[in-house]
Design an enzyme around this catalytic site. Structure first.
Site, mmCIF file in Angstrom:
data_model
loop_
_atom_site.group_PDB
_atom_site.id
_atom_site.type_symbol
_atom_site.label_atom_id
_atom_site.label_comp_id
_atom_site.label_asym_id
_atom_site.label_seq_id
_atom_site.Cartn_x
_atom_site.Cartn_y
_atom_site.Cartn_z
ATOM 1 N N ASN A 138 -6.362 8.803 7.312
ATOM 2 C CA ASN A 138 -7.502 7.894 7.149
ATOM 3 C C ASN A 138 -7.018 6.457 7.076
ATOM 4 O O ASN A 138 -6.111 6.180 6.311
ATOM 5 C CB ASN A 138 -8.259 8.203 5.853
ATOM 6 C CG ASN A 138 -9.305 9.272 6.061
ATOM 7 O OD1 ASN A 138 -9.663 9.582 7.184
ATOM 8 N ND2 ASN A 138 -9.779 9.845 4.967
ATOM 9 N N ARG A 195 1.735 8.893 -6.218
ATOM 10 C CA ARG A 195 1.232 10.204 -6.686
ATOM 11 C C ARG A 195 1.490 10.527 -8.147
ATOM 12 O O ARG A 195 1.099 11.595 -8.602
ATOM 13 C CB ARG A 195 1.786 11.353 -5.821
ATOM 14 C CG ARG A 195 1.507 11.235 -4.344
ATOM 15 C CD ARG A 195 0.030 11.313 -4.031
ATOM 16 N NE ARG A 195 -0.219 11.397 -2.586
ATOM 17 C CZ ARG A 195 -1.181 10.750 -1.967
ATOM 18 N NH1 ARG A 195 -2.009 9.972 -2.632
ATOM 19 N NH2 ARG A 195 -1.355 10.874 -0.669
ATOM 20 N N ASN A 212 -5.094 5.854 -6.783
ATOM 21 C CA ASN A 212 -5.753 7.171 -6.698
ATOM 22 C C ASN A 212 -4.842 8.300 -7.203
ATOM 23 O O ASN A 212 -4.568 9.261 -6.501
ATOM 24 C CB ASN A 212 -6.264 7.449 -5.282
ATOM 25 C CG ASN A 212 -5.170 7.528 -4.229
ATOM 26 O OD1 ASN A 212 -4.079 6.996 -4.422
ATOM 27 N ND2 ASN A 212 -5.456 8.188 -3.121
ATOM 28 N N ASP A 256 -8.841 2.675 -3.148
ATOM 29 C CA ASP A 256 -8.342 3.265 -1.905
ATOM 30 C C ASP A 256 -8.378 4.794 -1.902
ATOM 31 O O ASP A 256 -8.022 5.450 -2.874
ATOM 32 C CB ASP A 256 -6.924 2.806 -1.592
ATOM 33 C CG ASP A 256 -6.481 3.343 -0.254
ATOM 34 O OD1 ASP A 256 -7.124 3.004 0.738
ATOM 35 O OD2 ASP A 256 -5.534 4.152 -0.213
ATOM 36 N N HIS A 279 0.837 -1.202 0.000
ATOM 37 C CA HIS A 279 0.000 0.000 0.000
ATOM 38 C C HIS A 279 0.871 1.251 0.000
ATOM 39 O O HIS A 279 1.207 1.803 1.053
ATOM 40 C CB HIS A 279 -0.914 -0.026 1.237
ATOM 41 C CG HIS A 279 -2.030 0.962 1.211
ATOM 42 N ND1 HIS A 279 -3.280 0.697 1.706
ATOM 43 C CD2 HIS A 279 -2.095 2.239 0.758
ATOM 44 C CE1 HIS A 279 -4.064 1.750 1.574
ATOM 45 N NE2 HIS A 279 -3.353 2.711 0.995
ATOM 46 N N HIS A 313 -5.454 -1.060 5.666
ATOM 47 C CA HIS A 313 -5.274 -0.308 6.926
ATOM 48 C C HIS A 313 -6.353 -0.526 7.993
ATOM 49 O O HIS A 313 -7.093 0.400 8.344
ATOM 50 C CB HIS A 313 -5.095 1.184 6.655
ATOM 51 C CG HIS A 313 -5.980 1.799 5.596
ATOM 52 N ND1 HIS A 313 -7.349 1.674 5.587
ATOM 53 C CD2 HIS A 313 -5.685 2.561 4.511
ATOM 54 C CE1 HIS A 313 -7.849 2.324 4.559
ATOM 55 N NE2 HIS A 313 -6.862 2.868 3.882
ATOM 56 N N ASP A 343 0.888 2.433 3.806
ATOM 57 C CA ASP A 343 -0.042 3.514 3.426
ATOM 58 C C ASP A 343 0.728 4.829 3.305
ATOM 59 O O ASP A 343 0.229 5.899 3.712
ATOM 60 C CB ASP A 343 -1.220 3.628 4.394
ATOM 61 C CG ASP A 343 -2.344 4.521 3.850
ATOM 62 O OD1 ASP A 343 -2.263 4.915 2.670
ATOM 63 O OD2 ASP A 343 -3.280 4.822 4.611
ATOM 64 N N HIS A 377 -10.834 -0.187 1.009
ATOM 65 C CA HIS A 377 -10.694 0.889 2.001
ATOM 66 C C HIS A 377 -12.036 0.911 2.736
ATOM 67 O O HIS A 377 -13.020 1.443 2.228
ATOM 68 C CB HIS A 377 -10.396 2.195 1.251
ATOM 69 C CG HIS A 377 -10.517 3.443 2.061
ATOM 70 N ND1 HIS A 377 -9.445 4.259 2.323
ATOM 71 C CD2 HIS A 377 -11.590 4.025 2.651
ATOM 72 C CE1 HIS A 377 -9.865 5.293 3.052
ATOM 73 N NE2 HIS A 377 -11.149 5.178 3.260
ATOM 74 N N HIS A 390 2.043 14.214 0.936
ATOM 75 C CA HIS A 390 1.231 15.372 0.572
ATOM 76 C C HIS A 390 2.109 16.618 0.526
ATOM 77 O O HIS A 390 3.039 16.765 1.331
ATOM 78 C CB HIS A 390 0.104 15.597 1.589
ATOM 79 C CG HIS A 390 -1.006 14.600 1.484
ATOM 80 N ND1 HIS A 390 -1.797 14.484 0.362
ATOM 81 C CD2 HIS A 390 -1.441 13.662 2.351
ATOM 82 C CE1 HIS A 390 -2.692 13.517 0.555
ATOM 83 N NE2 HIS A 390 -2.493 13.000 1.753
#
Ligand SMILES: NC(=O)N[C@@H](CC(=O)O)C(=O)O
Ligand SMILES: [Zn+2]
Length: 421
Positions: free
Chosen positions: A272, A56, A86, A146, A52, A226, A299, A173, A303
């Site tokens: 999350n 990006r 994602n 996810d 996981h 997760h 995970d 998720h 960011h």
């Protein structure tokens, strides 16, 4: 081809021995040209495998790229990572998963295995081209929306049915969206005190309960991303006892941190699913040791600064984790090397079908491994991370263990604790 002799290395904590890496494999003997590495005091583990990882790319290359994320992974002791879907555009077509796969090959620091989206645009309305992604060059076998839950039970059933044909996996998720509207943190005493809207444990547990029943009904493979609550552990325990084909992961941060940290209002702790209570942490640790939870997955969620260094309510959820995962797990489990190798390498490699990873490091196996100095201590400095993002919750924390070297098919990606490229 390169060859290395790791002198005096302890394989999974066993008595020191010499390990030869020749032509990409573990060999019985080193040739005379082998480069000798003094590995006394170091422990060899099969290269870690992450189920996981958010890389990006494409879309948010300001937060991470396949290359920077691959470097962070190698520095964390990983030889393979599964890249979440994602991205922007979403990895919901053969074209996008092949792009990510190709970027991984070009970076050449870890094997990057793309995960495909379950639904078009992660919108939860229409199944994506699962078959086309499975038969693409990227050979996708894990599918996940996810970041979002596949909330529609009929769609979830169809997805499980579809991937059954090729032994694929739906990685969920687990978050019932109607129960988490406006949620900012775990729902409990601390959220009440802080006046923040809560994300109740049952929002996760209800979806896991539904999905294990669907997976059982269909006879297909479910993976739960997760897992964060004691109640989820109980649902999984019962499902596994019945023989449901379900696997589950826990993140390093859910094994260590609690919702009390939200009281700082520092958005670095916003993630999350949210950080839960100390008794959840305790249950997750026990479940990991028992095997009710199969793997540790990072995970890793990089960011950009503007998405994290703002007010709590506006901050995006997520933490970087690749470079601190093993030290955090060491601090939680201690030097239980075989258990660590199982939960962070062998089992994730088996789930993802990544042959050549998660081996027992015996003669003849591909030389995918990492060398750890368990006696070293490191104060985490966000400025030193190779990830393009800095959103680690461990800034200033002292963690045990230093990743000294990582080898991908016998070629070092990390030496002396530094990335080779
Ligand atoms: N874990 C997170 O808090 N964030 C993830 C998405 C997700 O896994 O929910 C992300 O992509 O940033
Ligand atoms: Zn998620």
């Amino acid at each position: 081809m390169s060859s290395y002799l790791l002198r005096g290395v302890s394989v999974l904590g066993a008595a020191p021995t010499d390990l030869a890496l020749v032509d990409g494999h573990i060999s019985g003997t080193a040739d005379s040209s082998a480069e000798v590495i003094d590995a006394s005091g170091l422990v060899a583990l099969p290269g870690l495998v992450d189920l996981h990882t958010h890389l990006r790319e494409p879309g948010r290359e300001d937060a991470e790229t396949v290359e920077t994320g691959s470097r962070a992974a190698a520095l964390g002791g990983y030889t393979a990572v599964c890249a979440m879907a994602n991205t922007s555009p979403v990895a919901d077509t053969a074209g996008v998963v092949e792009q990510v796969w190709r970027l991984g090959r070009e970076a050449g620091m870890v094997d990057v295995q793309p995960i495909g989206a379950v639904t078009v645009g992660l919108a939860g309305k229409q199944l994506a081209e699962l078959g086309a992604m499975a038969t693409s060059a990227a050979h996708v076998r894990i599918f996940s929306d996810d970041g979002f839950c596949v909330a529609d039970p009929r769609l979830m059933r169809r997805a499980l049915e579809y991937v059954k044909a090729f032994d694929g996996i739906i990685a969920q998720h687990a978050e019932e969206p109607r129960l988490t509207e406006g949620a900012q943190m775990h729902e409990g005493e601390v959220s009440t005190r802080l006046g923040l809207t809560g994300w109740p444990a049952v929002a996760e547990e209800a979806i896991i309960a539904r999905d294990v029943l669907l997976a059982e009904h269909v006879g297909s493979r479910l993976h739960v991303c997760h897992v964060s609550t004691a109640g989820s552990v109980e649902v999984l325990r019962q499902a596994k006892a019945r023989g449901v084909r379900v696997t589950a992961e826990v993140t390093p941060h859910h094994l260590l941190l609690t919702d009390e940290l939200a009281a700082s209002y520092n958005p670095v702790y916003k993630v999350n699913p949210p950080l839960r209570t100390a008794s959840d942490v305790h249950a997750l640790r026990e479940a990991l040791v028992e095997g009710v939870i199969d793997v540790v997955a990072t995970d890793h969620a990089p960011h950009a600064v503007e998405d994290k260094e703002c007010e709590w309510a506006y901050a995006r959820p997520g933490m970087v984790g690749l470079e601190t995962a093993l030290p955090v797990v060491l601090s939680v489990l201690g030097e239980r090397w075989d258990l660590i190798a199982d939960r962070m390498s062998r089992t994730p490699a088996r789930i993802a079908g990544l042959t050549g990873h998660g081996t027992d490091l015996s003669v003849g196996s591909p030389a995918n491994l990492t060398l750890v100095d368990p006696s070293a201590r490191r104060v985490v400095d966000p400025a030193e991370l190779a990830s393009r993002s800095r959103n680690t919750p461990y800034a200033g924390t002292t963690l045990p263990g230093r990743i000294v070297a990582t080898f991908l098919r016998g070629v070092p990606t990390v030496l002396d604790g530094k990335a080779v490229k």
